[in-house]
Design an enzyme around this catalytic site. Structure first.
Site, short mmCIF file in Angstrom:
data_model
loop_
_atom_site.label_atom_id
_atom_site.label_comp_id
_atom_site.label_asym_id
_atom_site.label_seq_id
_atom_site.Cartn_x
_atom_site.Cartn_y
_atom_site.Cartn_z
CG HIS A 209 -5.27 5.96 -0.83
ND1 HIS A 209 -5.97 4.78 -0.67
CD2 HIS A 209 -5.29 6.22 -2.16
CE1 HIS A 209 -6.40 4.37 -1.84
NE2 HIS A 209 -6.00 5.23 -2.76
CE1 TYR B 156 -4.13 5.71 5.92
CE2 TYR B 156 -4.53 5.05 3.64
CZ TYR B 156 -5.01 5.44 4.88
OH TYR B 156 -6.36 5.56 5.09
CG HIS C 43 -2.06 0.96 1.13
ND1 HIS C 43 -2.07 2.05 0.30
CD2 HIS C 43 -3.26 0.99 1.79
CE1 HIS C 43 -3.21 2.70 0.44
NE2 HIS C 43 -3.95 2.06 1.34
#
Length: 371
Positions: free
Chosen positions: A178, A180, A175
């Site tokens: 976004h 993070y 990931h």
């Protein structure tokens, strides 16, 4: 050109290969946080939830984000973790259930970085950490990561990836989107470092590339590594990693060189062009610039984007003619579907069979259950 049943089947039912993994079709389930894993342990309800989508024809399940083994990685004891004996035992059952249903599954490995608030579970003493101790909104209330912190997090991602292969998963997704932790390094708004991990776009990829390389060294050569990235951040939809294709190429090229097998380009509306002068969306540009397979995502099959759901609004079913057009132009390789699959576990089967009249409106209540 209309999305007739024959055309839809011909376009979406084609197999596609990502490194050593061949998918039966071009439909993936997008990662969506569900908050249904107490103590970070995915239970039988989680396994059944994913298996239902595999049974109904989803070619690849990308799980909700699951925390790697670093105390500052998360902020909830109901989000699954990809470390710990009980947690990994739960994930093994999820993988088994999806495989029994004929599907393929990869966990999304996640560290939220400066999104974390001090005192939150699952490890209440862990501080928020990030490249420069900055949140996406620019406030300073966390700790700038030391080299030891960086090494620990890189190791945590590698250990979770190794566990995924050991448990029988079909690959992993990192990931990097976004706002993070990985994205906090990629974005100039949160990365103000003056060492080797900060500066120009290439320097800002160093941390992400080292995670990719560490994962690549830990897993088998044919084990797929997918990297999710975005322009937008969780509370800043106007943020941009790259203003031009050249800037995007500078970011993605080191990641591809480090061992990324496919890029998952997260957008809010997949049909929007990413840069002026071309119709390509973000996934299309990623494929053009790197030559790697790409996954597109963003309001697939619905007429409103995801933030309307959190505002309590429904989204009616939307046609996929333009999606098929883009597939036929080879703009991207896989489409990830989020809310439409959340609302209707049989969405993929209905679309692949051309049963468009059976597609359902998305209702925000679907966010509260594992249907």
């Amino acid at each position: 050109m209309a999305a007739t049943p024959t055309r839809t089947s011909e376009v979406l039912s084609r197999p596609v290969t990502i490194n050593g993994l061949t998918l039966a079709n071009r439909i993936a389930m997008a990662p969506m946080t569900r908050m249904q894993s107490p103590e970070g342990i995915p239970g039988e309800d989680v396994a059944s939830y994913y298996a239902r989508r595999a049974t109904s024809g989803v070619g690849l399940i990308i799980t909700e984000g699951t925390y790697v083994g670093h105390d500052s990685a998360g902020e909830s004891d109901r989000v699954p973790r990809f470390h710990g004996e009980e947690q990994l035992a739960g994930w093994a059952k999820v993988a088994d259930a999806v495989h029994a249903a004929g599907g393929r599954i990869v966990p999304q490995l996640w560290h939220i970085g400066m999104v974390r608030k001090a005192g939150q579970p699952p490890f209440t003493e862990a501080p928020p950490v990030g490249p420069s101790g900055l949140r996406v909104d620019g406030t300073e209330d966390g700790r700038t990561m030391t080299q030891r912190d960086l090494d620990d997090v890189i190791g945590a991602f590698a250990q979770s990836a190794a566990a995924a292969e050991r448990l029988g998963f079909d690959g992993i997704e990192l990931h990097g989107a976004h706002g993070y932790l990985i994205d906090q390094f990629l974005w100039s708004g949160t990365n103000r470092r003056t060492d080797a991990y900060g500066g120009d776009p290439v320097a800002r990829t160093k941390f992400a590339a080292e995670i990719v390389a560490a994962v690549r060294e830990t897993v088998s050569p044919e084990f797929p590594v997918i990297f999710r990235f975005s322009q937008w951040k969780y509370d800043n939809y106007d943020a941009r990693l790259a203003e031009t294709p050249e800037e995007l190429e500078a970011i993605l090229t080191p990641l591809a060189a480090a061992g990324v097998d496919a890029f998952h380009a997260s957008t809010r509306r997949y049909w929007l062009p990413e840069f002026d002068g071309a119709d390509l969306n973000l996934a299309g540009w990623a494929k053009k610039l790197t030559g790697k397979p790409t996954i597109t995502v963003g309001s697939v099959g619905l007429d409103g984007d995801f933030n309307t759901a959190f505002a309590g609004q429904s989204s009616a079913a939307r046609g996929i003619d333009d999606l098929l057009d883009r597939f036929e132009r080879d703009e991207f390789d896989v489409v990830a579907v989020g809310r439409a699959l959340l609302q209707d576990p049989q969405w993929a089967a209905k679309v692949l069979d051309g049963r468009f009249e059976e597609l359902r409106t998305f209702e925000p209540s679907a966010l509260q259950t594992l249907s």
